[in-house]
Design an enzyme around this catalytic site. Sequence first.
Site, PDB file in Angstrom:
ATOM      1  N   SER A 142       0.825  -1.213   0.000  1.00 38.37           N
ATOM      2  CA  SER A 142       0.000   0.000   0.000  1.00 38.37           C
ATOM      3  C   SER A 142       0.857   1.260   0.000  1.00 38.37           C
ATOM      4  CB  SER A 142      -0.890  -0.005   1.249  1.00 38.37           C
ATOM      5  OG  SER A 142      -1.535   1.235   1.406  1.00 38.37           O
ATOM      6  N   TYR A 155      -1.576  -0.447  10.260  1.00 35.01           N
ATOM      7  CA  TYR A 155      -1.852  -0.972   8.904  1.00 35.01           C
ATOM      8  C   TYR A 155      -0.606  -0.807   8.035  1.00 35.01           C
ATOM      9  CZ  TYR A 155      -3.987  -1.214   4.230  1.00 35.01           C
ATOM     10  OH  TYR A 155      -4.291  -1.531   2.922  1.00 35.01           O
TER      11      TYR A 155
END
Length: 246
Positions: A142, A155
């Site tokens: 990501s 995350y």
Amino acid sequence: MSEIDGKVVAVTGASGGIGEAIARTLADRGAAVVLGARRTDRLEQVAGDIRARGGRAIVCTTDVTVREDLDRLVARAVAEFGRLDVLVSNAGISKIGPMADLDVDGWSAMIDVNLRGVLHGIAAALPVFRRQGRGHLVTTVSTSGLKITPTMAVYAGTKNAVRTLLEGLRQESTDGVLRTTAVSPGFVRTDLAGSIDNLEVRAEIQRGIDEFAIAPEAVARAVAFAIEQPHDVEIGEIVLRPTVQG
Ligand SMILES: NC(=O)c1ccc[n+]([C@@H]2O[C@H](COP(=O)([O-])OP(=O)(O)OC[C@H]3O[C@@H](n4cnc5c(N)ncnc54)[C@H](OP(=O)(O)O)[C@@H]3O)[C@@H](O)[C@H]2O)c1
């Protein structure tokens, strides 16, 4: 003929979003796909669509937090199609929120799915790749790991851990057997915000998705690009995000 034609590709998180788009795109280009996720009904639907278009797809219910499930996913690919060329470790959850929320369960869940899930995939696929003399590990990380922003610390930490372990694996695998690719998308139009428990954060992320997210097919095309290179060419990292994302 595309380099993807005839390849056998297993995809985790193929029941929706980016994983589904990857499976559909690769199947359209001639790959045999093995679809893994927990929601078997959704997987059956995707596989049925692919087969209706003349493609090859099978389903294997998979929880990536369970090591044996990944062993089974890889074994199904080999049993059904004779080999496994690519494992796309894409399943992920985003229980994001400020660290001050102390959502220790959410942190653990992200570590279990986003990090441990990828390790389970590597443990299952690596022996098969070594036996075959070649293989390709692709994973969805990501842009949250590239530009660190509030609410995304854990995350992003799981995504950067995966980035690191793929690079480590690459350094240990310069005998030409293994290719590794980490794809870093920015905002993509999927159901990912649904896994955010903090309602305020969920609404903010959903606003971003509604306003400017790119289609999951954009990520699928990037994955296809990495796979379709000749085996002596490794695309190590791909970053793609909405043109307007800061
Ligand atoms: N959307 C974005 O903006 C974005 C940006 C950067 C990176 N990513 C990453 O892209 C990947 C795909 O996310 P997405 O956006 O497509 O989200 P999504 O629509 O929520 O899809 C997530 C997928 O992961 C699967 N999954 C979740 N937990 C699982 C488990 N324990 N075992 C097996 N499968 C599991 C889900 O299937 P089941 O529920 O059926 O198991 C689903 O197929 C994730 O790794 C995410 O972190 C997304």
